[in-house]
Scaffold this motif. Structure first.
Motif, PDB file in Angstrom:
ATOM      1  N   SER A  53      51.869  39.069  47.407  1.00  9.32           N
ATOM      2  CA  SER A  53      51.044  38.419  46.376  1.00  9.32           C
ATOM      3  C   SER A  53      51.870  38.350  45.105  1.00  9.32           C
ATOM      4  CB  SER A  53      49.773  39.238  46.113  1.00  9.32           C
ATOM      5  OG  SER A  53      50.120  40.437  45.434  1.00  9.32           O
ATOM      6  N   GLY A  54      51.296  37.697  44.093  1.00  9.36           N
ATOM      7  CA  GLY A  54      51.976  37.617  42.808  1.00  9.36           C
ATOM      8  C   GLY A  54      52.116  38.986  42.160  1.00  9.36           C
ATOM      9  N   ARG A  55      51.074  39.788  42.280  1.00 10.44           N
ATOM     10  CA  ARG A  55      51.129  41.110  41.645  1.00 10.44           C
ATOM     11  C   ARG A  55      52.179  41.998  42.309  1.00 10.44           C
ATOM     12  NH1 ARG A  55      44.887  41.986  42.439  1.00 10.44           N
ATOM     13  NH2 ARG A  55      45.092  39.746  42.324  1.00 10.44           N
ATOM     14  N   TYR A  80      45.310  37.757  32.483  1.00  3.11           N
ATOM     15  CA  TYR A  80      44.707  38.233  33.720  1.00  3.11           C
ATOM     16  C   TYR A  80      44.809  39.757  33.679  1.00  3.11           C
ATOM     17  CZ  TYR A  80      43.840  38.478  38.784  1.00  3.11           C
ATOM     18  OH  TYR A  80      43.315  38.738  40.021  1.00  3.11           O
ATOM     19  N   VAL A  83      47.462  41.999  35.572  1.00  4.22           N
ATOM     20  CA  VAL A  83      48.845  42.120  35.105  1.00  4.22           C
ATOM     21  C   VAL A  83      48.971  43.322  34.163  1.00  4.22           C
ATOM     22  CG1 VAL A  83      50.589  40.977  33.665  1.00  4.22           C
ATOM     23  CG2 VAL A  83      49.367  39.676  35.430  1.00  4.22           C
ATOM     24  N   THR A 125      53.240  34.875  29.850  1.00  6.23           N
ATOM     25  CA  THR A 125      52.496  34.114  30.858  1.00  6.23           C
ATOM     26  C   THR A 125      52.445  32.645  30.456  1.00  6.23           C
ATOM     27  OG1 THR A 125      51.115  36.048  31.264  1.00  6.23           O
ATOM     28  CG2 THR A 125      50.276  33.939  32.058  1.00  6.23           C
ATOM     29  N   ASP A 151      55.373  35.189  33.873  1.00  3.21           N
ATOM     30  CA  ASP A 151      54.292  35.082  34.845  1.00  3.21           C
ATOM     31  C   ASP A 151      54.040  33.586  35.071  1.00  3.21           C
ATOM     32  OD1 ASP A 151      51.875  34.851  36.179  1.00  3.21           O
ATOM     33  OD2 ASP A 151      50.892  36.473  35.082  1.00  3.21           O
ATOM     34  N   ALA A 153      52.272  32.333  37.633  1.00  7.16           N
ATOM     35  CA  ALA A 153      51.213  32.203  38.635  1.00  7.16           C
ATOM     36  C   ALA A 153      50.483  30.863  38.529  1.00  7.16           C
ATOM     37  CB  ALA A 153      50.216  33.359  38.497  1.00  7.16           C
ATOM     38  N   HIS A 154      50.398  30.309  37.306  1.00 18.34           N
ATOM     39  CA  HIS A 154      49.692  29.027  37.133  1.00 18.34           C
ATOM     40  C   HIS A 154      50.668  27.870  37.015  1.00 18.34           C
ATOM     41  CE1 HIS A 154      46.250  31.354  34.880  1.00 18.34           C
ATOM     42  NE2 HIS A 154      46.362  31.703  36.147  1.00 18.34           N
ATOM     43  N   LEU A 173      57.253  35.940  38.299  1.00 18.80           N
ATOM     44  CA  LEU A 173      56.387  36.011  39.482  1.00 18.80           C
ATOM     45  C   LEU A 173      55.739  34.660  39.722  1.00 18.80           C
ATOM     46  CD1 LEU A 173      53.009  36.019  39.059  1.00 18.80           C
ATOM     47  CD2 LEU A 173      53.468  38.244  38.084  1.00 18.80           C
ATOM     48  N   SER A 175      52.555  33.014  42.384  1.00 16.49           N
ATOM     49  CA  SER A 175      51.469  33.411  43.275  1.00 16.49           C
ATOM     50  C   SER A 175      51.002  32.214  44.082  1.00 16.49           C
ATOM     51  CB  SER A 175      50.294  33.953  42.453  1.00 16.49           C
ATOM     52  OG  SER A 175      49.134  34.034  43.271  1.00 16.49           O
ATOM     53  N   LYS A 180      45.218  29.217  43.646  1.00 18.04           N
ATOM     54  CA  LYS A 180      46.313  28.640  42.864  1.00 18.04           C
ATOM     55  C   LYS A 180      46.555  27.185  43.274  1.00 18.04           C
ATOM     56  CE  LYS A 180      47.048  32.774  41.147  1.00 18.04           C
ATOM     57  NZ  LYS A 180      46.176  33.308  40.136  1.00 18.04           N
ATOM     58  N   GLY A 187      50.132  35.324  49.360  1.00 20.15           N
ATOM     59  CA  GLY A 187      51.588  35.378  49.248  1.00 20.15           C
ATOM     60  C   GLY A 187      52.011  35.197  47.813  1.00 20.15           C
ATOM     61  N   PHE A 357      39.250  33.957  31.639  1.00 17.79           N
ATOM     62  CA  PHE A 357      40.011  35.195  31.456  1.00 17.79           C
ATOM     63  C   PHE A 357      39.489  35.955  30.235  1.00 17.79           C
ATOM     64  CE2 PHE A 357      42.912  32.656  34.033  1.00 17.79           C
ATOM     65  CZ  PHE A 357      43.276  33.583  34.992  1.00 17.79           C
TER      66      PHE A 357
HETATM   67  C1  LIG Z   1      46.732  35.002  40.102  1.00 16.32           C
HETATM   68  C2  LIG Z   1      47.493  35.512  38.961  1.00 16.32           C
HETATM   69  C3  LIG Z   1      48.462  36.534  39.090  1.00 16.32           C
HETATM   70  C4  LIG Z   1      48.709  37.349  40.327  1.00 16.32           C
HETATM   71  O1  LIG Z   1      48.635  36.696  41.507  1.00 16.32           O
HETATM   72  P1  LIG Z   1      48.082  37.427  42.842  1.00 16.32           P
HETATM   73  O2  LIG Z   1      48.761  36.633  43.906  1.00 16.32           O
HETATM   74  O3  LIG Z   1      46.611  37.262  42.819  1.00 16.32           O
HETATM   75  O4  LIG Z   1      48.489  38.842  42.823  1.00 16.32           O
HETATM   76  C5  LIG Z   1      49.164  36.896  37.967  1.00 16.32           C
HETATM   77  N1  LIG Z   1      48.946  36.323  36.782  1.00 16.32           N
HETATM   78  C6  LIG Z   1      48.034  35.347  36.596  1.00 16.32           C
HETATM   79  C7  LIG Z   1      47.856  34.751  35.247  1.00 16.32           C
HETATM   80  C8  LIG Z   1      47.255  34.930  37.681  1.00 16.32           C
HETATM   81  O5  LIG Z   1      46.315  33.993  37.494  1.00 16.32           O
END
Ligand SMILES: *Cc1c(COP(=O)(O)O)cnc(C)c1O
Length: 429
Positions: A53-55, A80, A83, A125, A151, A153-154, A173, A175, A180, A187, A357
């Motif tokens: 995952s992203g985390r 989020y 994080v 982020t 970050d 993720a988005h 990272l 995600s 997403k 993943g 958020f």
């Molecule tokens: C979804 C998200 C993550 C982490 O992603 P996961 O795959 O859910 O662990 C990190 N930062 C932000 C801003 C997110 O929206």
């Protein structure tokens, strides 16, 4: 509510995007591309590690960085919460930095006030896929000789000066979770500069257990239920069930359906996710091939809605492209009363997310690091997410615009509520 509901988000996958992987257990093993092949064009100078995952990607990076306990880590307050939780769980000290009201990214001026000799890492982020002021933030990091972590993720498809984000710091990272804009039913990925790659120790892949298989399956089901014709009768009612279960202490489903809902008891546990699946790179490849089209389409939707709502003074827009080119995956605006607006829009068949958020500097679970960040507080209490996905049709856009216009024409511009979000009020919302 009309029979048709426009969901807040849909992954816009065709059956060809996932059927091969659904059927995979029944067939001969296929050869899958490597992550680095799939991302070569966009992240050419990075070493890539697939993660559950992203985390997990952030966790892997933090393990490699091996910062001493108590190291200060500036992080955007509007964030989020997971994080921030990971930083705290690693023994680091999150330092909340306010955000720029126009981008929701970290405000470099506030970062400058908050870096100190104890700062050991900055986490930025690209919130909602809007590029943060990475040039200015990067310069501050260089001055203080601290690494920068992005970050993203988005932010798949977000660029700064023509370069994909995730290449501006030491690590980043990504995600591919079910909510997403580019998804592989879960993943994630850690992208690091080659100089840092030697320190990353991915560890042995965990086993695919019955429990983790179930999670992948549930994510897959959820993605399917998010397609517009099914959504009204599929995921929308499930969301309610999941939130009721969470109120009774079973948060497993809500964590997947509404992962950003604050959970004060959340602790990261590496083994609770399925390992990085072999089909992920292939699934990403298909979506990345049409990424630019999708980004253009979402940006067009966003541009059109903004243009048509421009005359409503009670709506405040972001400046998504202030520091680069946003990917349009999360389109949001500030409104005076998100909860009332949500109810009105739902009555008109449009689902919006009222409090996507939190201002983490005000969450009770981060009370040890509490701070006052005016813009983050404003965002937490006034920002709403509108649908902007690429498969929205002209009639859908018309409906979003008409419902919004009707809401504000009824004189509900109102005076903004005081910007205070407590755990209780956020829960009630
Ligand atoms: C979804 C998200 C993550 C982490 O992603 P996961 O795959 O859910 O662990 C990190 N930062 C932000 C801003 C997110 O929206």
């Amino acid at each position: 509510m009309p029979r048709k509901l426009i969901p807040k988000h849909t992954p816009a996958l065709g059956s060809g995007d996932f059927m091969p992987y659904l059927l995979e257990p029944l067939r001969r093993r296929r050869r899958h591309p490597a992550l680095s092949d799939v991302w070569r064009e966009r992240l050419p100078d990075r070493a890539l590690f697939g993660t559950p995952s992203g985390r997990h990607a952030l966790w892997l990076y933090l393990e490699a960085a091996n910062l001493p306990a108590g190291t200060e880590v500036p992080v955007a307050a509007y964030n989020y919460y997971v994080v921030v939780r990971l930083l705290a769980q690693k023994g680091l000290r999150p330092v909340f930095v306010d955000v720029d009201r126009e981008t929701l990214g970290m405000d470099p001026a506030d970062l400058r006030r908050k870096v100190s000799p104890a700062t050991g890492l900055v986490v930025v982020t690209h919130m909602y896929g809007n590029p943060a002021d990475i040039t200015e933030i990067g310069a501050i990091c260089d001055e203080h000789r601290v690494p920068l972590f992005e970050d993203c993720a988005h932010a798949v498809g977000t660029t700064v000066a023509g370069r994909h984000v995730g290449r501006f710091g030491e690590g980043a990272l990504f995600s591919f979770g079910p909510l997403k804009s580019v998804t592989a039913f879960g993943g994630g990925m850690l992208a690091v500069a080659p100089s840092a790659a030697g320190h990353v120790r991915p560890g042995p892949p965990s086993q695919v257990s019955w429990l983790t298989r179930r999670r992948t399956f549930f994510c897959m089901l959820m993605v399917l239920l998010m397609t517009p014709p099914l959504y009204r009768w599929g995921l929308h009612p499930l969301t309610r069930v999941a939130s009721r279960l969470a109120d009774r202490g079973i948060s497993r489903f809500r964590d997947i359906i509404a992962p950003s809902t604050n959970d004060a008891w959340y602790r990261f546990s590496p083994d609770s996710y399925p390992p990085f699946r072999p089909f992920v790179p292939d699934m990403l490849r298909r979506q990345l091939e049409r990424l630019e089209d999708r980004v253009d389409r979402r940006r067009a939707v966003m541009g059109e809605v903004k243009r048509r709502l421009a005359d409503i003074p009670a709506i405040e827009f972001l400046h998504e492209d202030k520091h680069g080119r946003a990917n349009g995956s999360y389109f949001g605006v500030y409104v005076p009363d998100p909860e009332a607006f949500r109810r009105h829009m739902l009555d008109h068949g449009v689902e919006i997310t009222p409090h996507p958020f939190y201002d983490c500097s005000q969450l009770a679970q981060f009370g040890d690091y509490a701070d006052h960040c005016a813009n983050a507080a404003h965002a937490a209490s006034h920002f709403v997410r509108l649908p902007s996905y690429s498969s929205l049709r002209a009639a859908d856009v018309d409906r979003i615009v008409a419902a919004t216009t009707a809401y504000f024409a009824a004189g509900r511009g109102g005076t903004p509520r005081p910007p205070a979000v407590t755990r209780a009020s956020a829960r009630a919302a």
